[in-house]
Design a protein around this motif. Sequence first.
Motif, mmCIF file in Angstrom:
data_model
loop_
_atom_site.group_PDB
_atom_site.id
_atom_site.type_symbol
_atom_site.label_atom_id
_atom_site.label_comp_id
_atom_site.label_asym_id
_atom_site.label_seq_id
_atom_site.Cartn_x
_atom_site.Cartn_y
_atom_site.Cartn_z
ATOM 1 N N ALA A 1 -5.612 -0.171 2.586
ATOM 2 C CA ALA A 1 -5.359 0.570 1.350
ATOM 3 C C ALA A 1 -6.208 0.061 0.198
ATOM 4 N N ASN B 1 5.099 7.426 8.444
ATOM 5 C CA ASN B 1 3.933 6.544 8.585
ATOM 6 C C ASN B 1 3.721 6.251 10.066
ATOM 7 N N ILE C 1 3.388 -3.789 6.178
ATOM 8 C CA ILE C 1 2.535 -3.477 5.025
ATOM 9 C C ILE C 1 1.833 -4.733 4.525
ATOM 10 N N ALA D 1 0.801 -1.211 0.000
ATOM 11 C CA ALA D 1 0.000 0.000 0.000
ATOM 12 C C ALA D 1 0.831 1.256 0.000
ATOM 13 N N TRP D 2 2.156 1.131 -0.107
ATOM 14 C CA TRP D 2 2.995 2.334 -0.060
ATOM 15 C C TRP D 2 2.754 3.239 -1.256
ATOM 16 N N THR D 3 2.109 2.752 -2.279
ATOM 17 C CA THR D 3 1.886 3.556 -3.471
ATOM 18 C C THR D 3 0.492 4.151 -3.524
ATOM 19 N N TYR E 1 -2.646 4.879 8.668
ATOM 20 C CA TYR E 1 -1.591 4.416 7.774
ATOM 21 C C TYR E 1 -1.323 5.466 6.696
ATOM 22 N N PRO F 1 1.262 5.920 3.316
ATOM 23 C CA PRO F 1 2.248 5.210 2.491
ATOM 24 C C PRO F 1 3.605 5.904 2.489
#
Length: 383
Positions: free
Chosen positions: A336, A269, A202, A9-11, A228, A230
């Motif tokens: 996410a 984060n 993540i 979900a970092w994007t 959260y 990203p």
Amino acid sequence: MKSALRHLAWTLPALALLAGCNGSDKAKPEPHAVATYSHATWQDLPSVSDSDLVAGFQAWRNGCEKLKRDAVWAETCTAAADLPVDAQQVRSFLQERLEVYGLRSAQNDANGLITGYYEPVYPGSLTRSETAHVAVYGVPDDMIVVDLASVYPELKGKRLRGRLEGRVLKPYDTAEVINREGAKAPVLAWLTDPMDLQFLQIQGSGRIQLEDGRQLRVGYADQNGHPYRPIGRWLVEQGLLKKEDVSMGSIHAWAEANPQRVPELLASNPSYVFFSTRPDSNEGPRGSLNVPLTAGYSVAIDRKVIPLGSLLWLSTTRPDGSPVVRPVGAQDTGGAISGEVRADLFWGTGPEAGELAGNMKQQGQIWMLWPKGKPLPEVPKVL
């Protein structure tokens, strides 16, 4: 992989619901996904190979044990239990018992975002050492969880997490504080790289490769209650990566080249995930439905759009452009994973699955296969 935080979900933009609630809830209100189901026919579905048909059906059927008391799925699941593993019989069964609905966005668009996730394997140890010094924490002894639905039924599924200071419940520590000062929690294992811990959080579950060759399996147990955000978004906002270049590999490469800034990256984060140990086995990790995920045939979905346990028909591509068309089981969730046409495809365990999952940001379409004569999920609109 009971997630709240996870799945590459970092994007992706995070869903906002209520400040201070569980990991799938974010800092400020944003519009919720509004499901629109468009009537379709079996002829409208893209064709699928016999092997993918059977594999997807079996993956979905694995979740039927959890749906026996579900008024929508109980009858269909009972009938599916003894169905022979034969493509023609599976096709006939599905077409006789299920009807097709295409998912559409609020803008009536049939296309949406399909990403991927996996179960990582990271080196670590059961004892702290000079190389293994990053704690994987269990649930803190001093964290209090308040189920808001016990007072406000309309907040079903929302929880506050905090710690008592005197007679006042204060928000629990952010990830920055925990990374710096530790937590009053059991340590399940020690990792060698703080970025491994971030990616483990993540994903929501993973395996820790121990020195003696054994693997310790861990899964999501709880979360600190902070939203959260990203880490890939932070890198873009800082001008350190271009949005189109964000991936697990590019984030890891940046961290290796800039170790002095890793604490700053991780502090962006505030969410922090706590784990529990899980039995080791050859089956996939368990998702939110509490059944083992099947590589390539289980997806995480937005429960406001697709009920957990549903059978879906997915049409998308791999990162190299090759088609992925198959039935899949909606067996997991993720903070996410938000939107009307949205799914996160589980690719399996280890580096190869991670490479595939980390590069997967594809367009795709989703159809929901729903038992005939059963009421659709309660949504505002059906075309």
